[in-house]
Design a protein around this motif. Structure first.
Motif, mmCIF file in Angstrom:
data_model
loop_
_atom_site.group_PDB
_atom_site.id
_atom_site.type_symbol
_atom_site.label_atom_id
_atom_site.label_comp_id
_atom_site.label_asym_id
_atom_site.label_seq_id
_atom_site.Cartn_x
_atom_site.Cartn_y
_atom_site.Cartn_z
ATOM 1 N N ASP A 174 9.003 10.109 -8.989
ATOM 2 C CA ASP A 174 9.842 11.192 -8.460
ATOM 3 C C ASP A 174 10.324 10.916 -7.040
ATOM 4 O O ASP A 174 10.965 11.764 -6.415
ATOM 5 N N ASP A 175 10.008 9.725 -6.513
ATOM 6 C CA ASP A 175 10.406 9.290 -5.170
ATOM 7 C C ASP A 175 9.858 10.183 -4.076
ATOM 8 O O ASP A 175 10.359 10.180 -2.944
ATOM 9 N N GLY A 176 8.796 10.907 -4.358
ATOM 10 C CA GLY A 176 8.176 11.748 -3.344
ATOM 11 C C GLY A 176 7.074 11.050 -2.559
ATOM 12 O O GLY A 176 6.653 11.552 -1.510
ATOM 13 N N LYS A 177 6.605 9.889 -3.072
ATOM 14 C CA LYS A 177 5.527 9.160 -2.427
ATOM 15 C C LYS A 177 5.891 7.684 -2.296
ATOM 16 O O LYS A 177 6.605 7.133 -3.125
ATOM 17 N N MET A 178 5.384 7.072 -1.240
ATOM 18 C CA MET A 178 5.482 5.628 -1.075
ATOM 19 C C MET A 178 4.086 5.062 -0.913
ATOM 20 O O MET A 178 3.256 5.603 -0.171
ATOM 21 N N TYR A 179 3.813 3.962 -1.627
ATOM 22 C CA TYR A 179 2.526 3.282 -1.558
ATOM 23 C C TYR A 179 2.663 1.998 -0.747
ATOM 24 O O TYR A 179 3.699 1.313 -0.805
ATOM 25 N N PHE A 180 1.608 1.650 -0.015
ATOM 26 C CA PHE A 180 1.670 0.484 0.870
ATOM 27 C C PHE A 180 0.263 -0.065 1.075
ATOM 28 O O PHE A 180 -0.674 0.696 1.338
ATOM 29 N N ILE A 181 0.122 -1.379 0.961
ATOM 30 C CA ILE A 181 -1.168 -2.037 1.153
ATOM 31 C C ILE A 181 -1.156 -2.839 2.455
ATOM 32 O O ILE A 181 -0.218 -3.596 2.722
ATOM 33 N N ASP A 182 -2.190 -2.668 3.261
ATOM 34 C CA ASP A 182 -2.490 -3.577 4.369
ATOM 35 C C ASP A 182 -3.831 -4.205 4.005
ATOM 36 O O ASP A 182 -4.890 -3.574 4.121
ATOM 37 N N THR A 183 -3.797 -5.436 3.521
ATOM 38 C CA THR A 183 -4.924 -6.044 2.814
ATOM 39 C C THR A 183 -6.269 -5.959 3.540
ATOM 40 O O THR A 183 -7.277 -5.586 2.921
ATOM 41 N N PRO A 184 -6.372 -6.301 4.831
ATOM 42 C CA PRO A 184 -7.709 -6.270 5.455
ATOM 43 C C PRO A 184 -8.366 -4.895 5.487
ATOM 44 O O PRO A 184 -9.589 -4.798 5.581
ATOM 45 N N THR A 185 -7.588 -3.824 5.391
ATOM 46 C CA THR A 185 -8.164 -2.480 5.363
ATOM 47 C C THR A 185 -8.797 -2.159 4.018
ATOM 48 O O THR A 185 -9.536 -1.181 3.903
ATOM 49 N N ARG A 186 -8.458 -2.950 2.990
ATOM 50 C CA ARG A 186 -8.912 -2.732 1.613
ATOM 51 C C ARG A 186 -8.346 -1.438 1.027
ATOM 52 O O ARG A 186 -8.846 -0.934 0.024
ATOM 53 N N ASN A 187 -7.299 -0.914 1.648
ATOM 54 C CA ASN A 187 -6.718 0.358 1.238
ATOM 55 C C ASN A 187 -5.344 0.201 0.601
ATOM 56 O O ASN A 187 -4.541 -0.647 1.020
ATOM 57 N N ILE A 188 -5.060 1.046 -0.382
ATOM 58 C CA ILE A 188 -3.687 1.372 -0.754
ATOM 59 C C ILE A 188 -3.407 2.712 -0.078
ATOM 60 O O ILE A 188 -4.047 3.725 -0.380
#
Length: 309
Positions: A174-188
């Protein structure tokens, strides 16, 4: 939670020795899968219908990280993230021409030399998002990376500061969210996203890869059901993460350094890198840097093209 789905890959689709295979991208009109080897500076292509025998390698003179067709141009022209920023790349002539370099004098001396582009994606409005990181050929990773957004009018915007190894990015259906990974944080991470303006806000952790498990999240691909198929570099697997941020399945891979998946129909093609610790992980060595294929029974989210005005 129900039983996890599980797939197991034992053989490569293409037995390669990519130093750092990345960015599998399917071009539907030519039925071609492209991916890059950042370390060895090569562009790989394979016609999916013809199979492995159609595999070709183009030697580059720079590290192209990610390539997306520019809308309204011929099939030969890609817009890519390269060493210094955004560039047009012509496959037939093997020529690269920068259209927007991302660093300037205000970033301080040496920034162009010690940085390079990493992962990238295009949103539904045709904006090209590219993350930058320290070039491992020059220096070790620090948190001076930036996630940039290039708009169709070629205006450049700094969207996320203090990133270390920016990797997978994408948007909800629905284009309401954007996902992004910064690898060393281990987070999406997940942001609220405004499609009209391209702005992001309200960053939260969507999924955290457990600290006591091997590896960390790298690139991801989304399916039409909203799941994020996330490569775990150093972890021998690809995770299937639900829209609720829960692991609902995984793919066992035959090498450790898994980097990025990409959809072709209901199949995932998965890139990998050479094993970094061969003495510690001898079972990972033989197929490290290969391309893999696995049928997962769901189609990928449609990809978008850069829309230059």
């Amino acid at each position: 939670m129900g039983e996890l789905q599980r797939w197991k890959v034992t053989e490569p689709y293409l037995h390669l020795r990519c130093g750092l295979g990345e960015a599998p991208y399917y071009e539907e009109r030519s039925n071609t899968l492209r991916f890059v080897d950042i370390v060895k500076e090569k562009l790989h292509t394979v016609n999916v219908k013809e199979g492995p025998s159609s595999h070709k390698i183009i030697n580059l003179d720079t590290a192209i990280r990610c390539g997306i067709h520019s809308q309204g141009t011929d099939e030969d022209l890609l817009i890519v993230g390269a060493k210094l920023g955004y560039a047009y790349y012509k496959q037939k002539s093997n020529k690269l021409e920068y259209v927007k370099k991302v660093w300037n004098a205000s970033d301080g001396a040496g920034k162009e030399e010690r940085m390079r582009c990493n992962d990238g994606a295009v949103d539904k409005a045709g904006r090209y998002w590219v993350g930058t990181m320290n070039d491992p050929k020059v220096t070790s990773p620090t948190d001076e990376g930036v996630l940039f957004r290039l708009d169709p009018d070629l205006s450049l915007h700094r969207m996320v500061e203090s990133a270390t190894i920016p990797n997978g990015m994408g948007w909800s259906a629905d284009d309401g969210k954007m996902y992004f990974i910064d690898t060393p944080t281990r987070n999406i991470f997940v942001y609220d996203f405004d499609l009209t303006s391209g702005s992001i806000s309200n960053r939260q952790v969507f999924f955290h890869y457990p600290d006591d498990e091997e590896g960390a999240p790298d690139g991801f691909a989304q399916d039409v059901e909203g799941n994020l198929w996330t490569a775990v570099c150093g972890g021998w697997k690809v995770l299937k993460v639900s829209p609720k941020g829960v692991v609902v399945g995984f793919i066992d891979m035959p090498t450790r350094m898994i980097t990025c998946p990409g959809f072709v129909g209901e199949d995932l093609f998965v890139t990998s890198a050479v094993e970094e610790e061969p003495e510690k992980y001898p079972d990972s060595v033989e197929l490290g840097g290969s391309l893999f294929r696995v049928h997962v029974g769901v189609r990928g989210m449609p990809l978008h093209s850069f829309r230059r005005m």
